[in-house]
Design a protein around this motif. Structure first.
Motif, short mmCIF file in Angstrom:
data_model
loop_
_atom_site.label_atom_id
_atom_site.label_comp_id
_atom_site.label_asym_id
_atom_site.label_seq_id
_atom_site.Cartn_x
_atom_site.Cartn_y
_atom_site.Cartn_z
N TYR A 140 1.17 -1.21 0.04
CA TYR A 140 -0.10 -0.25 -0.06
C TYR A 140 0.91 1.11 0.02
CZ TYR A 140 -4.47 -1.91 0.30
OH TYR A 140 -5.69 -2.78 0.06
N GLU A 141 2.04 1.09 0.15
CA GLU A 141 2.95 2.10 0.19
C GLU A 141 3.07 2.69 -1.12
OE1 GLU A 141 7.23 1.93 1.23
OE2 GLU A 141 6.42 1.51 3.31
N ILE A 142 2.75 1.95 -2.08
CA ILE A 142 3.00 2.52 -3.63
C ILE A 142 1.84 3.51 -3.99
CG2 ILE A 142 3.20 1.84 -5.85
CD1 ILE A 142 4.55 -1.22 -4.72
N PRO A 143 0.64 3.01 -3.70
CA PRO A 143 -0.38 3.73 -4.09
C PRO A 143 -0.53 4.99 -3.17
CG PRO A 143 -1.37 1.72 -3.33
CD PRO A 143 0.04 1.54 -3.86
N LEU A 144 0.01 5.04 -2.04
CA LEU A 144 -0.18 6.07 -1.04
C LEU A 144 0.83 7.14 -1.77
CD1 LEU A 144 -1.31 6.56 1.94
CD2 LEU A 144 0.98 6.21 2.44
N SER A 170 -4.17 4.59 -9.39
CA SER A 170 -3.27 5.73 -9.12
C SER A 170 -2.26 5.87 -10.24
CB SER A 170 -2.48 5.60 -7.70
OG SER A 170 -1.87 4.17 -8.00
N CYS A 171 -1.90 5.00 -10.79
CA CYS A 171 -1.12 5.35 -11.97
C CYS A 171 -1.67 6.12 -13.19
CB CYS A 171 -0.49 4.07 -12.69
SG CYS A 171 0.74 3.28 -11.90
N ALA A 172 -3.11 5.62 -13.37
CA ALA A 172 -3.77 6.29 -14.25
C ALA A 172 -4.16 7.80 -13.85
CB ALA A 172 -5.16 5.60 -14.58
N LEU A 173 -4.44 8.19 -12.72
CA LEU A 173 -4.48 9.34 -11.94
C LEU A 173 -3.29 10.08 -12.03
CD1 LEU A 173 -6.53 8.64 -8.69
CD2 LEU A 173 -7.39 9.57 -10.92
N PHE A 174 -2.22 9.59 -12.01
CA PHE A 174 -1.04 10.22 -11.91
C PHE A 174 -0.59 10.73 -13.28
CE2 PHE A 174 3.70 10.48 -12.17
CZ PHE A 174 3.98 11.39 -11.07
N LEU A 175 -1.07 9.89 -14.38
CA LEU A 175 -1.08 10.12 -15.82
C LEU A 175 -1.71 11.35 -16.34
CD1 LEU A 175 1.03 9.29 -18.14
CD2 LEU A 175 -1.04 7.86 -18.75
N ALA A 233 -8.09 11.16 -6.76
CA ALA A 233 -6.90 10.58 -6.02
C ALA A 233 -7.09 11.00 -4.60
CB ALA A 233 -5.67 11.84 -6.31
N PHE A 234 -8.15 11.94 -4.01
CA PHE A 234 -7.90 12.12 -2.75
C PHE A 234 -8.87 11.03 -1.79
CE2 PHE A 234 -11.53 13.38 0.64
CZ PHE A 234 -10.60 13.52 1.64
N PHE A 235 -9.87 10.39 -2.68
CA PHE A 235 -10.46 9.18 -2.29
C PHE A 235 -9.68 7.95 -2.44
CE2 PHE A 235 -13.82 12.37 -3.49
CZ PHE A 235 -14.65 12.54 -2.20
N VAL A 236 -8.90 7.86 -3.33
CA VAL A 236 -8.20 6.86 -3.39
C VAL A 236 -7.02 7.10 -2.13
CG1 VAL A 236 -6.41 5.69 -4.82
CG2 VAL A 236 -8.43 6.65 -5.96
N TYR A 237 -6.70 8.02 -1.71
CA TYR A 237 -5.47 8.50 -0.87
C TYR A 237 -6.21 8.01 0.42
CZ TYR A 237 -2.82 10.68 2.28
OH TYR A 237 -2.01 10.82 3.65
N PHE A 238 -7.30 8.40 0.40
CA PHE A 238 -7.99 7.99 1.83
C PHE A 238 -8.10 6.71 2.04
CE2 PHE A 238 -11.42 8.43 5.00
CZ PHE A 238 -10.87 9.18 5.96
N THR A 239 -8.67 5.85 0.97
CA THR A 239 -8.60 4.40 1.28
C THR A 239 -7.20 3.58 1.50
OG1 THR A 239 -10.16 4.68 -0.67
CG2 THR A 239 -9.57 2.52 -0.11
N VAL A 240 -6.55 4.23 0.93
CA VAL A 240 -5.03 3.51 0.81
C VAL A 240 -4.59 3.88 2.43
CG1 VAL A 240 -2.62 3.58 0.22
CG2 VAL A 240 -4.60 3.79 -1.62
N ALA A 241 -4.96 5.25 2.72
CA ALA A 241 -4.51 5.47 4.06
C ALA A 241 -5.05 4.72 5.38
CB ALA A 241 -4.75 7.21 4.23
N ILE A 242 -6.42 4.44 4.84
CA ILE A 242 -6.85 3.60 5.84
C ILE A 242 -6.20 2.36 6.12
CG2 ILE A 242 -9.18 2.41 6.59
CD1 ILE A 242 -10.73 4.60 5.36
N ALA A 243 -6.10 1.75 4.84
CA ALA A 243 -5.16 0.51 4.85
C ALA A 243 -3.73 0.56 5.60
CB ALA A 243 -5.19 0.00 3.34
N SER A 244 -3.19 1.78 5.36
CA SER A 244 -1.72 1.87 5.77
C SER A 244 -1.71 1.85 7.17
CB SER A 244 -0.91 3.04 4.93
OG SER A 244 -1.56 4.08 5.53
N VAL A 245 -2.83 2.57 7.96
CA VAL A 245 -2.99 2.50 9.21
C VAL A 245 -3.75 1.33 9.92
CG1 VAL A 245 -2.56 5.08 9.63
CG2 VAL A 245 -4.95 4.07 9.41
N LYS A 246 -3.78 0.29 9.02
CA LYS A 246 -4.43 -1.12 9.19
C LYS A 246 -5.69 -0.87 10.09
CE LYS A 246 -1.10 -1.66 13.02
NZ LYS A 246 -0.69 -0.30 12.97
N ARG A 247 -6.62 0.08 9.68
CA ARG A 247 -7.92 0.14 10.18
C ARG A 247 -8.71 -0.57 9.32
NH1 ARG A 247 -9.36 2.59 14.82
NH2 ARG A 247 -11.44 3.39 13.84
#
Lengths: 775, 418, 100, 290
Positions: free
Chosen positions: B171-175, B360-365, B217-231
């Protein structure tokens, strides 16, 4: 050009496909025929375009623009460069690609399209198409895995079998047509020579098609070698021309209106003329000794030799007098091939080339050509009249007719010669295909004595062949005209043209009267043998041979080409010398050079004729030729039709002559005696020298080197090998001992590497004070 | 060091009085104390919040006793209880690592706050690549958890930590990719710059509304953030229905509470990052700050030399806005936890590797192409709001250390430094 | 601080990494040694970038080193897993099959 | 003692401590912990060296990526024999001696090189006459040089010491401002190509690592013997067991060669010597999940 490439494409496709297709498949044949059909249509299309745009005077650039899709790219020169004074013909000349360039001399691959080219394209593609279509049936028995060749010598118990070669046949046929079209299209002698040789090669393939038969093998070889003899002359002639004229191009590059694009190099006729004019003034005070090179200039004799050399090529290709023997043997090939070889392609190439290069020929050469033609004419006719083999009659007839054409060229009437070439192509292919039809339906029976009375069984064949025979013999109903046309088939008109040419020539040069007499005699004989052929085949109602009772016509693919060709044989020369074909031919050939127009020549005193001269004597000549033909026809009718005179009696009375003719005038024997056997003897003696002198020497050398190598082997084994063996084993042992150091433990390696680094640094610091950068 | 007033860092301010070294130590101490305040108090609050929210979601009341009607002091009571508990360590555990691991997790989640600015210039450390550094530190928490799981000597703990490791590394990568999208839009890796850029009257200046890609990206980030704090729904590392309690199965007492402290602090920190990157940082988005801008000039050098009372007051307001937004996001996390069921581990990995990374790659592009496209079509790089470039120029006054930029502007501050 | 101090730290790192590689029998231990060595190189490069005219290039190289180290770790881990699959151990001393 | 010196002392000591402990510890997970300490402290040193971006990269890549992967690998490979993997005493002594001598060597080298002079040579391209000056005089000059020049450096975004993100990024995409020997700022060639190469390299490595470490069947637990390293041995045993089991039943023994061949081919294909066909009926507990 597309039409030219298509048969080649077909050939290639067939060659590729035959690897994949079953031998039973007819696809190669259809591909070949289809490509020829398209080629023919394209040729027709371009011919139509050519005719539509024919008035050269009104030709504007838009015309040539319209022309381009048909004939592929005219190089439109926007500025009207100098109108080549001597060539008012419409002609499209261009180059695609330069093969090589040596200084000034260029060898381009190009094209020269004029009316004759277009005409020849139509002719060649049409006859080739007919032959292709015809062969679909004729060669159908090749579509098998095991073709049984009954002509092979074999012991009675077994039937020799071989895989069928249907695709092979069509590939070679396509190549053949392609090469002939290449000759027709080429601009430049070198290019012509390339395709010339290609024609020779593909004819070799086709004549030797049944190469299991010994005779076929020999015949193809013979044809090839005879052509080589002529080609040596061709090459020599080309070389001389290249040296003297500096070019091998027939025409300068220019578009339809004669506009050269830029500074075109001088073409061959122009250069040749210049060369001749440079030489001829020195002939003002003619001395016989001056014939040979006397100064640094070009000798006149050399130029004559060039023409003769080129003619030798034509003679070889067209099977003329000294080199004519191959053509009769070439009957070993399949009959459609014979039709193609004898009508439109191979032998026509010689005549075509002779007509193309006629301006390059000096009077001596032309005269020689005329006599060669006469001799061939008579020889061929005499052989034809006694031949028993169906195809052989036609083959000898071809020889004789080609002689007639060359005679026409020789007397300066090359329009007539080409005219005759075209008409001859039609009726000779017709006759051959008819003969093929007979042979095919009678299961490969070619003996005239065994055949006969087939009219009822083969009505269409007999009718078409009758047309062909009449056209060949030049028969016509005298003094009757329908719609302003004299009642005669194509051969009548063209032969008339040649005869009138010969007559005009003789009238001007009376000491060459022999020419005219021979021509008339030839016409008489032609009519005789051709009618004999037909009568023998078809006259009686019932077949002589009971085995032929069930014979009937072949399928439509065989008969339709006959009908089409018969139509053309009958009517292609409509209008005689004012007709379409003749006009087109006249429009494209180079006119006589300056020295032709009546000026007496110094070396051989000849008065040349021109078209008006020929026209003046046309009526007389036609009448004489017609009379001769009718005479011959009547004789034949009497002999074979009515049997008023027993032909056997006649032949008994003329035994020596008949025997001589039926042995083909012993030319083969002569060649064998005078050329082949001496050469074989020479070879035998050379071989003896080889065996006695050279072989022992070589053997000695070999033995010596063998001994030497034995010695060196010993040296190798005893010294070098042992040395290296010892070295290798010591290295091996050393490696084995080193192997113990290789524990395979990675940590140990790191340890050792570290140790090594530390030691190295210590050494560096201890003994190399220069390495220390510090204070 | 944090900017205390215009053109003066705390360290510089203190050095002026107490000498360089002592000033530095004092500044460090003050920052640490302040941050630890945030770090320790906010989890207590969030734990209480979570209990209440979960109670409401489950149709019950939650804590009601300790500290009055709403159970204000429940977290404090829990803390006292946990401190009092015996500090147990299993016999099979690697004692040393077992005891060390909670501190590792704690340190990692605490360090993140070091680079987070709470208001204009209010960050313990202001460096140019602070976003990068924050992402790096967020990813470090997993080390403590892995070590905890491994050193417990328990199968459940080991499984939990393995899951956590796999999950975190993935999850670090999409974060990082999602965080890079606003970074790319602004053109700076500095949190302060990014937040300053989002000032202004209306929400359109917030980076979430910068373009469609940042919005997603905000919503993706938030999803990934939840995962990265293992909630939940990504709490596979402590899935109690499968692994007892995952990596902290063997922990108890104070060490166990450290993990919780770290978890809630991490929730806050990823929310803070989200607010800084997407939701306007410490700007209310209502234009209030623009109205109050003159206040900044009030009270220059008011209590002491080099201090500005007006500026301080406004910064304090910004910090509250910032913390409010972050708390809102934490509440959403809590809400999500009690709403959604837990995924399976393969689903978690599938979600990340097959969906989130490509998305996230597509969003980045898309985000990189978006301004180019807009500039080509419309002639301006964005649809709504002022172009970021303009705002960036203004923001650059506040974003970098005053040592370089503001020396000439405030002679008073310079005096203090001397 | 002087360049020499950083170089000294780097030397310690390097030597420790080397020792790691020499003494550790665990494949991943060896890998950790490699990481230490790479880290010391990194430190060296950055120190030189700071104190000499090497400039930003040193940092660029260090960045490359870090990236390469990450890639190397991934591959080495894969190799170690394969090694474990084939030999059922991670003892590098047992990986001398080629010698036999 | 300045702040810098203090911080350097802290970070350098923890770095060295971590590194030495990595070398000394035998427990692999503790090694990982010490490696973590060392690497994180090295990141602190990077901060001190004004390489903020690199420090963050170090934390993210080394600590968050590499070390995690290492620990992960430790856990994945922990199921082997529990025999101690500690080196022998002799090895340790030799290695320690070597390491110590190497440290001495390196320190000696570091101390004996006149870096300032070398730097001057590199800057000016010639050996300057001032190189013979004492070292401590040149000290300030050395410490003041910064990767991005100075505070007023025209390098993009170099407002503050340590702000190397912009400079690094510019260098990566091909713009690298640098000082030439005449002390003018010129645009040097950047690292665009190496950057691209390293990116592709990373991708290749990712794919390669995934390929190398892809899931394979593990050996049945009964085969976990130290000598079970040869795959050929394994299928021989398999087929032998099959034959022995099939001898009771003639029909089965008839069919056993076929299965034997099948299992052989399976083994050869899978390469690890474990075939689902042969071992399923015999050892149901073979597929041990890791």
């Amino acid at each position: 050009m597309l039409a030219w490439l298509l048969p080649f494409a077909g050939c290639v496709v067939i060659t590729v496909l035959r690897l994949k297709l079953s031998r039973l498949s007819a696809v190669p044949g259809w591909i070949g025929t289809g490509s020829l059909l398209v080629a023919f249509c394209l040729s027709l299309f371009s011919a139509g375009l050519w005719l539509m745009t024919s008035p050269a005077e009104t030709a504007a650039s838009s015309v040539s623009a319209e022309e381009t899709p048909g004939i592929q790219a005219a190089k439109v020169g926007d500025d009207a460069a100098h109108e080549t004074g001597y060539s008012p013909q419409r002609r499209l000349v261009g180059h695609w690609y330069s093969l090589a360039k040596f200084g000034e001399i260029d060898f381009p691959l190009g094209y020269a399209i004029d009316a004759l080219t277009v005409l020849m394209f139509v002719l060649v593609t049409m006859i080739s198409l007919a032959v292709h279509a015809y062969s679909l049936v004729y060669m159908a028995d090749e579509q098998t895995e095991s073709y049984q060749d009954h002509h092979l010598d074999h012991s009675p118990g077994e039937t020799p079998e071989r895989p069928g070669r249907f695709a092979h046949f069509y590939a070679a046929l396509g190549l053949f047509t392609f090469a002939m079209l290449g000759i027709v299209l080429a601009n430049g002698l070198l290019q012509i020579f390339i395709f010339w040789e290609l024609v020779g090669f593909s004819s070799y393939l086709l004549i030797g098609f049944y190469h299991e038969r010994r005779t076929a093998r020999l015949a193809s070889m013979k044809a090839f070698l005879m052509n080589r003899v002529g080609d040596v002359g061709f090459v020599l002639g080309m070389t001389i021309l290249l040296v003297t004229c500096g070019t091998l191009l027939l025409y300068p590059v220019h578009d339809l209106n004669g506009n050269t694009s830029g500074s075109a190099p001088m073409a061959l006729p122009e250069a040749f003329q210049a060369a001749v004019e440079k030489v001829v003034p020195s002939e003002e005070n003619h001395q016989p000794t001056d014939l040979l090179p006397s100064g640094q200039g070009i000798s006149y004799a050399l130029l004559v030799a060039a023409g003769l050399g080129l003619l030798a090529g034509c003679v070889g290709k067209s099977a003329q007098f000294p080199l004519h023997t191959w053509l009769a043997d070439a009957m070993e090939g399949p009959t459609p091939v014979s039709a193609l070889v004898h009508s439109a392609t191979m032998v026509a190439a010689g005549v075509y080339l002779a007509a193309r290069i006629a301006p390059l020929l000096l009077p001596e050469a032309l005269l020689l050509l005329a006599y060669v033609g006469v001799v061939t004419l008579l020889l061929g006719a005499s052989m034809a009249i006694v031949a028993r083999d169906l195809k052989l009659v036609l083959a000898h007839s071809t020889i004789s007719q080609l002689g007639l054409m060359l005679l026409g060229i020789g007397v300066g009437a090359w329009e007539a010669a080409i005219f005759h070439l075209i008409t001859h192509a039609f009726f000779k292919s017709l006759l051959f295909l008819g003969a093929g039809s007979v042979i095919h339906t009678t299961h490969h029976e070619q003996d005239l004595e065994k055949l006969g009375g087939l009219r009822a069984h083969l009505p269409l064949t007999s009718l078409t062949m009758l047309i062909g025979v009449i056209a060949l013999s030049g028969l016509a109903v005298p003094y009757v005209t329908i719609f302003g046309e004299s009642l005669g088939f194509s051969g009548f008109h063209s032969k008339d043209a040649i005869v009138s040419g010969a007559m005009a020539f003789v009238l001007k040069n009376p000491h060459h009267i022999l020419l005219l007499i021979s021509v008339l005699l030839g016409a008489c004989l032609t009519a005789a043998y051709s009618l004999r052929l037909w009568l023998k085949l078809f006259a009686r109602d019932t077949p002589v041979d009971p085995a032929l009772q069930q014979v009937h016509e072949g399928p439509w693919l065989m008969t339709w080409p006959l009908v089409v060709l018969a139509f053309f044989a009958a009517f292609c020369a409509l209008g005689g010398e004012e007709g379409l074909v003749s006009t087109l031919v006249e429009a494209s050939l180079s006119p006589a050079p300056a020295w032709f127009s009546g000026s007496t020549d110094e070396v051989v005193s000849i008065q040349w004729t021109n078209a008006s001269d020929r026209h003046a004597v046309h009526g007389t000549a036609g009448a004489m030729a017609l009379a001769a033909a009718w005479l011959g026809a009547l004789i034949a009718w009497a002999l074979y039709g009515l049997r008023a005179i027993s032909s056997k009696d006649l032949s008994r009375q003329l035994t020596p002559l008949v025997r001589l003719a039926s042995h083909r005038w012993h030319f083969d024997t002569l060649y064998r005696g005078f050329l082949v056997l001496p050469i074989l003897n020479l070879a035998r003696h050379t071989a003896w020298i080889d065996r006695i002198l050279i072989d022992p020497f070589i053997d000695g050398c070999a033995r010596f080197s063998e001994r030497f190598s034995h010695a060196s082997q010993w040296f190798d084994e005893a010294m070098i090998n042992r040395f290296f063996d010892n070295m290798a084993s010591s290295v091996w042992a050393w490696g084995l001992s080193l192997r113990k150091a290789q524990t395979g433990h990675i940590r140990q390696y790191v340890l050792l590497a570290t140790m090594a680094v530390i030691v190295l640094f210590l050494i560096l610091f201890a003994w190399m004070p220069g390495g220390r950068a510090g204070p | 060091m944090a900017i205390l007033a215009t053109g003066l860092t705390l360290e510089q301010f203190l050095s002026g009085y107490a000498g360089e070294f002592t000033g530095f130590l004092l500044a460090v101490l003050i920052h640490t104390l302040l941050l630890f305040h945030v770090f320790a108090v906010s989890p207590a609050f969030f734990i209480w919040l979570e209990r209440k929210v979960s109670g409401r979601i489950q149709d019950r009341l939650g804590p009601t006793r300790v500290g009055g009607k709403f159970g204000w002091l429940q977290s404090v009571a829990d803390g006292i209880k946990l401190i009092q508990k015996e500090d147990l360590a299993p016999a099979a555990a690697d004692q040393w690592l077992f005891r060390l691991a909670p501190y590792l997790a704690l340190v990692a989640s605490f360090t993140v706050f070091m680079v987070l600015p709470f208001s204009r210039g209010w960050a313990a450390v202001i460096i140019e690549s602070s976003v990068f550094l924050a992402l790096a530190i967020i990813s470090l928490e997993v080390l403590g958890i892995i070590l905890a799981g491994w050193s417990s000597g328990s199968k459940w703990a080991l499984f939990g930590s393995m899951r956590e490791a796999a999950q975190m590394v993935s999850y670090e990568i999409p974060l990082a990719l999602c965080a890079l999208i606003p970074v790319m839009a602004v053109g700076s890796l500095n949190f302060v710059t990014i937040a300053e850029v989002q000032s202004g009257f209306f929400l359109t200046n917030w980076l979430i509304f910068h373009d469609p890609f940042t919005f997603v990206a905000f919503f993706v980030y938030f999803t990934v953030a939840i995962a990265s704090v293992k909630r939940a729904p990504f709490d596979l590392a402590e899935a109690e229905s499968e692994l007892v309690a995952g990596f902290h199965t063997e922990y108890s007492g104070m060490r166990w509470s450290y993990f919780f402290l770290a978890e809630y602090a991490s929730m806050l920190s990823v929310s803070c990052v989200a607010v800084l990157l997407f939701l306007g940082g410490w700007w209310s988005g209502t234009g209030l700050e623009d109205l109050l801008a003159p206040v900044r000039n009030w009270g220059q050098n008011f209590p002491v030399q080099g201090f500005s009372a007006g500026n301080y007051a406004l910064n304090l307001l910004g910090a509250h806005i910032f913390l409010f937004k972050a708390s809102l996001l934490v509440t959403v996390q809590i809400w999500v936890r009690w709403t959604l069921p837990r995924l399976r581990i393969d689903q978690v990995m599938t979600t990340c590797l097959k969906y989130l990374i490509p998305i996230s790659c597509a969003l980045f592009l898309g985000a990189s192409l978006w301004p180019l496209t807009l500039t080509t079509i419309l002639g301006r790089p964005m649809l709504l709001g002022r172009p970021v470039g303009d705002r960036l120029y203004e923001a650059s006054h506040y974003s970098s250390s005053p040592a370089a930029t503001n020396v000439t502007r405030t002679p008073a501050a310079e005096e203090v430094v001397r | 601080m002087s360049l020499g101090a950083y170089l000294a730290v780097s030397a310690v790192l390097f030597a420790s990494g080397l020792t790691c590689m020499m003494t550790k029998r665990h494949a991943l231990g060896v890998l950790m040694g490699v990481e230490l060595i790479l880290n010391s190189a990194c430190l060296n490069l950055i120190a030189f970038a700071r104190y000499t005219s090497l400039g930003i290039d040193g940092q660029v190289f260090a960045l490359f080193v870090i990236v390469i180290a990450a890639a190397e770790a991934a591959v080495a881990l894969a190799i170690a897993l394969n090694y474990y699959n084939n030999f059922l151990t991670v003892d590098v001393d047992r990986g001398d099959e080629l010698k036999r | 003692m300045t702040v810098l010196q203090f911080l350097f002392a802290v970070f350098a000591s923890t770095t060295c401590l971590g590194a030495v402990m990595v070398a000394l510890t035998q427990n692999i997970v503790r090694m990982a912990f010490w490696l973590m300490v060392s690497v994180a402290s090295a990141a602190g040193l990077f901060f001190l060296l004004h390489a903020d971006f690199l420090a963050a990269a170090q934390l993210l890549v080394y600590l968050g990526g590499t070390v995690v992967i290492l620990v992960f690998g430790v856990m994945l490979t922990a199921g082997g024999r529990t025999r101690s993997l500690s080196p022998t005493g002799g090895e340790t002594i030799v290695a320690a001696a070597l390491a110590l001598s190497l440290i001495m060597l390196l320190l000696f080298t570091v101390g004996s090189v006149d870096w300032e002079r070398l730097n001057t040579i590199a800057k000016t391209g010639q050996v300057s006459p001032t190189a013979a000056q004492p070292k401590n005089e040149a000290e300030p000059q050395l410490t003041e040089s910064s990767p991005t020049g100075d505070e007023n450096s025209p390098v993009l975004g170099a407002g503050r010491k340590g702000d190397t993100g912009h400079a690094l990024g510019s260098a990566m995409i091909g713009f690298r401002p640098q000082w030439n020997r005449e002390n003018q700022l010129v645009l040097g060639t950047g690292y665009l190509l190496p950057f691209e190469i390293i990116s592709v390299h990373l991708l290749v490595v990712l794919i390669g690592a995934a390929y190398l470490a892809r899931a394979k069947r593990q050996l049945p637990s009964s085969r976990r013997s130290p000598d079970a390293t040869s795959t050929s041995l394994l299928w021989d045993q398999d087929s032998a067991q099959l034959d022995s089991s099939g001898s009771a039943n003639p029909a089965l023994s008839q069919s056993s060669p076929v299965r034997d061949d099948l299992s052989r081919s399976q083994n050869l294909v899978s390469g690890t010597g474990f075939s689902m066909f042969t071992s399923d009926p015999q050892s149901p507990n073979s597929g041990e999940v890791s």
